[in-house]
Design an enzyme around this catalytic site. Structure first.
Site, mmCIF file in Angstrom:
data_model
loop_
_atom_site.group_PDB
_atom_site.id
_atom_site.type_symbol
_atom_site.label_atom_id
_atom_site.label_comp_id
_atom_site.label_asym_id
_atom_site.label_seq_id
_atom_site.Cartn_x
_atom_site.Cartn_y
_atom_site.Cartn_z
ATOM 1 N N ASN A 46 0.859 -1.403 -0.095
ATOM 2 C CA ASN A 46 -0.130 0.049 0.004
ATOM 3 C C ASN A 46 0.982 1.351 -0.049
ATOM 4 O OD1 ASN A 46 -2.536 -1.301 0.220
ATOM 5 N ND2 ASN A 46 -2.131 -1.785 2.386
ATOM 6 N N ASP A 47 0.378 2.245 -0.709
ATOM 7 C CA ASP A 47 1.255 3.500 -0.762
ATOM 8 C C ASP A 47 0.031 4.711 -1.129
ATOM 9 O OD1 ASP A 47 2.401 5.740 -1.128
ATOM 10 O OD2 ASP A 47 3.803 4.990 -2.768
ATOM 11 N N PHE A 48 -0.091 5.326 0.275
ATOM 12 C CA PHE A 48 -1.015 6.615 0.475
ATOM 13 C C PHE A 48 -0.773 7.664 0.049
ATOM 14 C CE2 PHE A 48 -2.370 2.850 3.307
ATOM 15 C CZ PHE A 48 -3.690 2.615 2.695
ATOM 16 N N GLY A 49 0.648 7.788 -0.502
ATOM 17 C CA GLY A 49 1.015 9.067 -1.138
ATOM 18 C C GLY A 49 2.096 9.496 0.031
ATOM 19 N N GLY A 51 4.697 7.159 0.587
ATOM 20 C CA GLY A 51 5.750 6.315 0.334
ATOM 21 C C GLY A 51 5.243 4.912 0.977
#
Length: 95
Positions: A46-49, A51
């Site tokens: 997962n990358d929520f912005g 990193g």
């Protein structure tokens, strides 16, 4: 079917869920295992912005007692454990 899923439907469903929730009781010394979630959940993908994650942590337990959580790590397995203090003392005393 989709049109029947109104705001009222969701509100009623959530209220019923909260009213009728059943939390399993795992007492000290009980011999049971609870499997929650799925090994297919890709924790580190997962990358929520911000990193990609460098670590995953389990939420605080609602179950009083011993808990073991395993995550698929980055080329490893992350292990988190919670033990009652009397179990920890016995482990430390065991040579």
């Amino acid at each position: 079917m989709v049109r029947s899923l109104t705001s009222e439907y969701y509100t009623t469903s959530v209220e019923n869920l909260v009213r009728n929730i059943k939390i399993p009781k795992f007492g000290v010394g009980s011999n049971c295992v609870a499997v929650i979630s799925s090994p297919w959940f890709q924790v580190y993908d997962n990358d929520f912005g911000w990193g990609k994650p460098i670590a995953a942590r389990a939420r605080p337990s609602t179950i009083r007692g011993n808990k073991l959580v395993l995550f698929r790590g980055i080329k490893c397995i992350d292990v988190h454990t919670t033990l009652l203090s009397d179990v920890l003392v016995k482990l430390l005393a065991d040579v």
